[in-house]
Motif scaffolding. Structure first.
Motif, PDB file in Angstrom:
ATOM      1  N   GLN A   1       0.842  -1.192   0.000  1.00  0.00           N
ATOM      2  CA  GLN A   1       0.000   0.000   0.000  1.00  0.00           C
ATOM      3  C   GLN A   1       0.877   1.242   0.000  1.00  0.00           C
ATOM      4  N   SER A   2       0.405   2.261  -0.689  1.00  0.00           N
ATOM      5  CA  SER A   2       1.097   3.546  -0.637  1.00  0.00           C
ATOM      6  C   SER A   2       0.098   4.681  -0.795  1.00  0.00           C
TER       7      SER A   2
ATOM      8  N   ARG B   1       2.226   5.361   2.899  1.00  0.00           N
ATOM      9  CA  ARG B   1       2.009   4.830   4.233  1.00  0.00           C
ATOM     10  C   ARG B   1       1.355   5.871   5.127  1.00  0.00           C
ATOM     11  N   TYR B   2       1.684   7.121   4.884  1.00  0.00           N
ATOM     12  CA  TYR B   2       1.128   8.216   5.669  1.00  0.00           C
ATOM     13  C   TYR B   2       0.746   9.356   4.734  1.00  0.00           C
TER      14      TYR B   2
ATOM     15  N   PRO C   1      -0.137  -3.030   5.172  1.00  0.00           N
ATOM     16  CA  PRO C   1       0.175  -2.251   6.376  1.00  0.00           C
ATOM     17  C   PRO C   1      -0.745  -1.058   6.587  1.00  0.00           C
TER      18      PRO C   1
ATOM     19  N   GLY D   1       1.493  -0.346  13.566  1.00  0.00           N
ATOM     20  CA  GLY D   1       1.928   0.040  12.230  1.00  0.00           C
ATOM     21  C   GLY D   1       1.766  -1.027  11.168  1.00  0.00           C
ATOM     22  N   LYS D   2       1.096  -2.106  11.520  1.00  0.00           N
ATOM     23  CA  LYS D   2       0.903  -3.195  10.562  1.00  0.00           C
ATOM     24  C   LYS D   2      -0.574  -3.525  10.415  1.00  0.00           C
TER      25      LYS D   2
ATOM     26  N   THR E   1      -2.690   2.730   5.057  1.00  0.00           N
ATOM     27  CA  THR E   1      -2.325   4.141   4.873  1.00  0.00           C
ATOM     28  C   THR E   1      -2.980   4.921   5.997  1.00  0.00           C
TER      29      THR E   1
END
Lengths: 115, 111
Positions: A6-7, A9-10, A108, B41-42, A110
């Motif tokens: 996924q992208s 993440r933030y 993980p 975070g996962k 976003t």
């Protein structure tokens, strides 16, 4: 074998701005899910794709949220315009076959912050 | 409406002790449950599942018990290790693969 990617993440944006999230499922997985996870809560399903078809989007707020999976592989989830209450983690998951019987593998996520 | 929920939001155990995390559900017709582990975070990670035709299922250091009479399931972790520290969710799997998650229990393992 790579997991669900996924992208970004933030992501931090101001309210009323658009935002998009991208998901690359595990290779060969036909079913893809987008979940929303608020702080301290369990994930909630937004939409489920079987190949390129959205087979369950009943929980997707369609006035501002949209999703696509054009070639049955990668998927994007978009919010336009974003609201303060959209701050959450957006999770993508995939499973090998259609029908919903297989284990779902999660990415993980976003983390979106709307200011 | 239907719900899946956990009894305690936090649980602290000593390293080496056994941990028990509980979950209740409301729909007596529910027939497939899954436990997930989520580290900071996962995304959630599958641990173990159980169908309603079973009362107990064991994995590596984990056991899930299902009591259909009182609509309760539990996850037991043997010899809890620091790496077990995470948030644990029970989830009901419904038709089409939709997961209904509970709120989660945060497990902290003290060395």
């Amino acid at each position: 074998e790579a997991g669900v990617v996924q992208s970004p993440r933030y992501k931090i944006i101001e309210k009323k701005q658009p935002v998009a999230f991208w998901c690359n499922p595990i290779s060969g997985h036909n079913t893809l899910y987008w979940y929303l996870q608020n702080l301290g809560q369990g994930p909630e399903l937004l939409i489920r794709y079987e190949n390129e078809e959205a087979v369950d989007d009943s929980q997707l707020p369609k006035d501002r949220f949209s999703a696509e999976r054009l070639k049955g592989v990668d998927s994007t989830l978009k919010i336009q315009p974003a609201e303060l209450g959209d701050s959450a983690v957006y999770l993508c998951a995939s499973s090998p076959r259609t029908g919903g019987t297989d284990t779902q593998y999660f990415g993980p996520g976003t983390r979106l912050t709307v200011l | 409406g239907e719900s899946v929920g956990l009894h305690l939001p936090t649980l602290s155990v000593q390293e080496g002790d056994n941990s028990i995390i509980n979950c209740a559900y409301s729909n007596s017709a529910s027939d497939y449950f899954i436990w997930y582990k989520q580290e900071s975070g996962k995304g959630p990670q599958f641990i173990i599942d159980i169908r309603s035709n079973m009362d107990k299922r064991q994995g590596q250091r984990v056991t899930v018990l299902l009591n259909k009479t009182v609509k309760h399931l539990s996850l037991q972790i043997a010899a809890t290790q620091p790496g077990d520290s995470a948030v644990y969710f029970c989830a009901e799997k419904k038709e089409g693969g939709k997961l209904i998650f509970g709120q989660g229990t945060e497990l902290s393992v003290k060395p």
